[in-house]
Design a protein around this motif. Structure first.
Motif, PDB file in Angstrom:
ATOM      1  N   LEU A 229       6.984  -2.599  -8.182  1.00 24.88           N
ATOM      2  CA  LEU A 229       6.709  -2.315  -9.589  1.00 24.88           C
ATOM      3  C   LEU A 229       7.975  -2.297 -10.439  1.00 24.88           C
ATOM      4  CD1 LEU A 229       3.895   0.391  -9.321  1.00 24.88           C
ATOM      5  CD2 LEU A 229       3.675  -2.021  -9.936  1.00 24.88           C
ATOM      6  N   GLN A 230       9.098  -1.850  -9.868  1.00 28.42           N
ATOM      7  CA  GLN A 230      10.315  -1.849 -10.672  1.00 28.42           C
ATOM      8  C   GLN A 230      10.739  -3.272 -11.032  1.00 28.42           C
ATOM      9  OE1 GLN A 230      13.597  -0.005  -8.581  1.00 28.42           O
ATOM     10  NE2 GLN A 230      13.410  -1.366  -6.820  1.00 28.42           N
ATOM     11  N   TRP A 231      10.521  -4.212 -10.113  1.00 26.00           N
ATOM     12  CA  TRP A 231      10.874  -5.602 -10.400  1.00 26.00           C
ATOM     13  C   TRP A 231       9.841  -6.262 -11.303  1.00 26.00           C
ATOM     14  CZ3 TRP A 231      15.549  -7.433  -9.908  1.00 26.00           C
ATOM     15  CH2 TRP A 231      16.423  -6.785  -9.016  1.00 26.00           C
ATOM     16  N   LEU A 232       8.593  -5.822 -11.244  1.00 26.94           N
ATOM     17  CA  LEU A 232       7.611  -6.292 -12.220  1.00 26.94           C
ATOM     18  C   LEU A 232       8.008  -5.834 -13.618  1.00 26.94           C
ATOM     19  CD1 LEU A 232       4.878  -7.627 -12.925  1.00 26.94           C
ATOM     20  CD2 LEU A 232       3.816  -5.382 -12.500  1.00 26.94           C
ATOM     21  N   MET A 233       8.432  -4.562 -13.748  1.00 25.20           N
ATOM     22  CA  MET A 233       8.874  -4.058 -15.049  1.00 25.20           C
ATOM     23  C   MET A 233      10.143  -4.778 -15.511  1.00 25.20           C
ATOM     24  SD  MET A 233       6.489  -1.951 -15.717  1.00 25.20           S
ATOM     25  CE  MET A 233       5.329  -2.717 -14.576  1.00 25.20           C
TER      26      MET A 233
ATOM     27  N   GLN B 124      20.327  -9.592  -5.914  1.00 25.61           N
ATOM     28  CA  GLN B 124      19.246  -8.967  -5.150  1.00 25.61           C
ATOM     29  C   GLN B 124      18.840  -9.834  -3.973  1.00 25.61           C
ATOM     30  OE1 GLN B 124      17.766  -6.225  -4.864  1.00 25.61           O
ATOM     31  NE2 GLN B 124      15.701  -6.584  -4.083  1.00 25.61           N
ATOM     32  N   LEU B 125      18.784 -11.138  -4.192  1.00 31.72           N
ATOM     33  CA  LEU B 125      18.310 -12.056  -3.154  1.00 31.72           C
ATOM     34  C   LEU B 125      19.365 -12.376  -2.107  1.00 31.72           C
ATOM     35  CD1 LEU B 125      16.145 -14.200  -5.532  1.00 31.72           C
ATOM     36  CD2 LEU B 125      15.279 -12.962  -3.526  1.00 31.72           C
ATOM     37  N   GLN B 126      20.531 -11.817  -2.241  1.00 36.15           N
ATOM     38  CA  GLN B 126      21.487 -11.832  -1.135  1.00 36.15           C
ATOM     39  C   GLN B 126      21.025 -10.894  -0.029  1.00 36.15           C
ATOM     40  OE1 GLN B 126      25.601 -11.168  -2.273  1.00 36.15           O
ATOM     41  NE2 GLN B 126      25.276 -12.173  -4.243  1.00 36.15           N
ATOM     42  N   LYS B 127      20.210  -9.900  -0.396  1.00 44.14           N
ATOM     43  CA  LYS B 127      19.800  -8.853   0.536  1.00 44.14           C
ATOM     44  C   LYS B 127      18.372  -9.009   1.049  1.00 44.14           C
ATOM     45  CE  LYS B 127      20.513  -5.877  -2.682  1.00 44.14           C
ATOM     46  NZ  LYS B 127      20.580  -4.596  -3.448  1.00 44.14           N
ATOM     47  N   THR B 128      17.526  -9.675   0.276  1.00 45.56           N
ATOM     48  CA  THR B 128      16.108  -9.742   0.610  1.00 45.56           C
ATOM     49  C   THR B 128      15.595 -11.173   0.496  1.00 45.56           C
ATOM     50  OG1 THR B 128      15.473  -9.275  -1.685  1.00 45.56           O
ATOM     51  CG2 THR B 128      15.705  -7.384  -0.197  1.00 45.56           C
ATOM     52  N   LYS B 129      14.523 -11.464   1.201  1.00 43.31           N
ATOM     53  CA  LYS B 129      13.934 -12.800   1.155  1.00 43.31           C
ATOM     54  C   LYS B 129      13.201 -13.037  -0.155  1.00 43.31           C
ATOM     55  CE  LYS B 129      10.803 -15.897   3.692  1.00 43.31           C
ATOM     56  NZ  LYS B 129       9.935 -16.040   4.883  1.00 43.31           N
ATOM     57  N   PHE B 130      12.520 -11.985  -0.628  1.00 44.17           N
ATOM     58  CA  PHE B 130      11.790 -12.064  -1.886  1.00 44.17           C
ATOM     59  C   PHE B 130      12.370 -11.051  -2.866  1.00 44.17           C
ATOM     60  CE2 PHE B 130       8.791 -13.606   1.354  1.00 44.17           C
ATOM     61  CZ  PHE B 130       8.519 -14.869   0.833  1.00 44.17           C
ATOM     62  N   ILE B 131      11.921 -11.105  -4.097  1.00 41.14           N
ATOM     63  CA  ILE B 131      12.534 -10.301  -5.147  1.00 41.14           C
ATOM     64  C   ILE B 131      12.499  -8.804  -4.839  1.00 41.14           C
ATOM     65  CG2 ILE B 131      12.131  -9.497  -7.526  1.00 41.14           C
ATOM     66  CD1 ILE B 131      13.712 -12.026  -7.521  1.00 41.14           C
ATOM     67  N   ALA B 132      11.380  -8.331  -4.325  1.00 39.62           N
ATOM     68  CA  ALA B 132      11.233  -6.892  -4.123  1.00 39.62           C
ATOM     69  C   ALA B 132      11.285  -6.480  -2.656  1.00 39.62           C
ATOM     70  CB  ALA B 132       9.933  -6.406  -4.755  1.00 39.62           C
ATOM     71  N   GLY B 133      11.826  -7.323  -1.810  1.00 45.25           N
ATOM     72  CA  GLY B 133      11.897  -6.997  -0.390  1.00 45.25           C
ATOM     73  C   GLY B 133      11.647  -8.229   0.447  1.00 45.25           C
ATOM     74  N   ASN B 134      11.123  -8.028   1.617  1.00 43.22           N
ATOM     75  CA  ASN B 134      10.897  -9.149   2.525  1.00 43.22           C
ATOM     76  C   ASN B 134       9.454  -9.636   2.553  1.00 43.22           C
ATOM     77  OD1 ASN B 134      13.601  -9.488   3.417  1.00 43.22           O
ATOM     78  ND2 ASN B 134      13.383  -7.607   4.623  1.00 43.22           N
ATOM     79  N   SER B 135       8.662  -9.167   1.598  1.00 39.80           N
ATOM     80  CA  SER B 135       7.278  -9.624   1.476  1.00 39.80           C
ATOM     81  C   SER B 135       7.050 -10.197   0.081  1.00 39.80           C
ATOM     82  CB  SER B 135       6.299  -8.467   1.716  1.00 39.80           C
ATOM     83  OG  SER B 135       6.418  -7.979   3.047  1.00 39.80           O
ATOM     84  N   TYR B 136       6.333 -11.283   0.029  1.00 40.50           N
ATOM     85  CA  TYR B 136       5.948 -11.935  -1.230  1.00 40.50           C
ATOM     86  C   TYR B 136       5.020 -11.012  -2.003  1.00 40.50           C
ATOM     87  CZ  TYR B 136       3.948 -15.787  -4.086  1.00 40.50           C
ATOM     88  OH  TYR B 136       3.528 -16.623  -5.090  1.00 40.50           O
TER      89      TYR B 136
ATOM     90  N   LYS C 226       0.814  -1.212   0.000  1.00 43.33           N
ATOM     91  CA  LYS C 226       0.000   0.000   0.000  1.00 43.33           C
ATOM     92  C   LYS C 226       0.853   1.270   0.000  1.00 43.33           C
ATOM     93  CE  LYS C 226      -3.949  -2.215   0.264  1.00 43.33           C
ATOM     94  NZ  LYS C 226      -3.422  -3.593   0.197  1.00 43.33           N
ATOM     95  N   SER C 227       1.988   1.264   0.712  1.00 38.21           N
ATOM     96  CA  SER C 227       2.808   2.476   0.776  1.00 38.21           C
ATOM     97  C   SER C 227       3.477   2.725  -0.569  1.00 38.21           C
ATOM     98  CB  SER C 227       3.870   2.343   1.867  1.00 38.21           C
ATOM     99  OG  SER C 227       4.915   1.472   1.460  1.00 38.21           O
ATOM    100  N   ASP C 228       3.648   3.986  -0.910  1.00 37.59           N
ATOM    101  CA  ASP C 228       4.242   4.328  -2.200  1.00 37.59           C
ATOM    102  C   ASP C 228       5.642   3.745  -2.351  1.00 37.59           C
ATOM    103  OD1 ASP C 228       2.027   5.664  -3.079  1.00 37.59           O
ATOM    104  OD2 ASP C 228       2.794   7.669  -2.634  1.00 37.59           O
ATOM    105  N   ARG C 229       6.462   3.863  -1.318  1.00 37.49           N
ATOM    106  CA  ARG C 229       7.842   3.379  -1.414  1.00 37.49           C
ATOM    107  C   ARG C 229       7.890   1.882  -1.711  1.00 37.49           C
ATOM    108  NH1 ARG C 229      12.877   5.006  -0.164  1.00 37.49           N
ATOM    109  NH2 ARG C 229      12.066   6.979   0.647  1.00 37.49           N
ATOM    110  N   ALA C 230       7.164   1.116  -0.918  1.00 36.58           N
ATOM    111  CA  ALA C 230       7.185  -0.337  -1.103  1.00 36.58           C
ATOM    112  C   ALA C 230       6.517  -0.732  -2.416  1.00 36.58           C
ATOM    113  CB  ALA C 230       6.490  -1.020   0.073  1.00 36.58           C
TER     114      ALA C 230
END
Length: 234
Positions: A101-105, A150-162, A92-96
Motif C-alpha cells: 500500500l505504501q508503494w501504491l500511495m 528499491q529494485l536493487q533489493k527486491t524483484k518487484f516494487i513492493a517486495g518479491n511478489s507481483y 493477506k498479512s498486515d506487514r506485506a
C-alpha cells in the motif's frame, strides 16, 4: 459483467491490466466503454454520476460486496476493490499488505501527478517555460531513481511478489521518453519494466481501447483537457 468506463491512458490501463491479471477477461467478464476525454465525454451527466471528478477510469460492478451494484472512481480505489473482490495481488498479512500500500500511495501521490506534469510541460504546454520544464523533468528523474534503488533489493516494487503496486506504476513508465528519461541511468528499474511488459495480461491490458486514441494535436481537444472546460462548474 463489470462495466469499465475508460480511455487508453496510464490510469485507464492500470484497471485494464488489473482485471486481466485477476483472471477476468475482456468480453467475458468485463466490458470497456470508451470515454473520449479529448472530445469532452468525461463531462456528460451520465459519466459524472459515477465519476464526479470527471476523470477516467470508473467502474460499475453489478455484484458489489453486498450483492448490490457498486460504482467506483479513482484508479487506486478500483485496484483495491478488485484485489478485495478476487483475493489477488494484495498480500493477506498486515506487514506485506502495508508494504504494498505504501508503494501504491507513492504512485498515486507522486508518480502519476509528477509524471503527468512532466508530460504537460515538456509536450503539451503552449509555451516552453524553462522553470516548469526543468522542475518536472528533474522530479521525474528523482522518482525513477527512487524506484531503481528499491529494485536493487527486491524483484518487484513492493517486495518479491507481483502486486497492485507494480500494476499501478508500470503504465506511467511506458512514456519514459516524453519524461526525459534515459533508461541507461536506471538499470534495475529497466529490468523490472521489461519483466512486467512481458506478462501476457499486461500485454492484453495495454491494448484495450488503444486503437481509438490518437495523437493529441487538435487544439479543441487540448482546450477540453487543459483549458477552461476542465475548470468549469459542474
Amino acid at each position: 459483467m463489470i462495466d469499465v468506463y475508460s480511455w487508453a491512458t496510464p490510469n485507464g490501463h492500470k484497471v485494464h491490466i488489473m482485471l486481466e491479471e485477476c483472471g477476468l477477461r475482456l468480453g467475458r467478464d468485463w466490458v470497456a466503454h470508451p470515454v473520449n476525454i479529448g472530445q469532452g465525454e468525461q463531462f456528460t451527466p451520465e459519466f459524472l454520476k459515477i465519476s464526479p471528478n470527471n476523470k477516467i477510469p470508473a467502474l460499475v460492478d453489478p455484484h458489489g460486496p453486498d450483492g448490490k451494484p457498486i460504482s467506483l472512481f479513482e484508479s487506486g480505489a478500483i485496484l483495491l476493490y478488485l484485489a478485495s473482490k478476487t483475493g489477488k495481488l494484495l498480500p493477506k498479512s498486515d506487514r506485506a499488505k502495508f508494504e504494498v500500500l505504501q508503494w501504491l500511495m507513492f504512485q498515486m501521490g507522486g508518480v502519476g501527478p509528477m509524471l503527468g506534469q512532466a508530460h504537460h510541460f515538456r509536450i503539451y504546454a503552449p509555451e516552453k517555460i524553462d522553470y516548469a520544464y526543468n522542475r518536472y523533468t528533474n522530479e521525474a528523474k528523482r522518482l525513477y531513481g527512487v524506484m531503481d534503488k528499491q529494485l536493487q533489493k527486491t524483484k518487484f516494487i513492493a517486495g518479491n511478489s507481483y502486486s497492485i503496486a507494480d500494476i499501478a506504476i508500470f503504465p506511467w513508465l511506458r512514456s519514459w521518453q516524453n519524461q526525459g528519461i534515459d533508461w541507461a541511468d536506471y538499470p534495475h528499474l529497466k529490468a523490472w519494466f521489461d519483466l512486467i511488459a512481458a506478462r501476457p495480461a499486461v500485454q492484453r491490458g495495454v491494448q484495450v481501447l488503444a486503437d481509438l486514441r490518437k495523437p493529441l494535436h487538435d487544439d479543441k481537444a487540448k482546450e477540453v483537457l487543459f483549458g477552461s472546460t476542465q475548470f468549469a462548474k459542474r
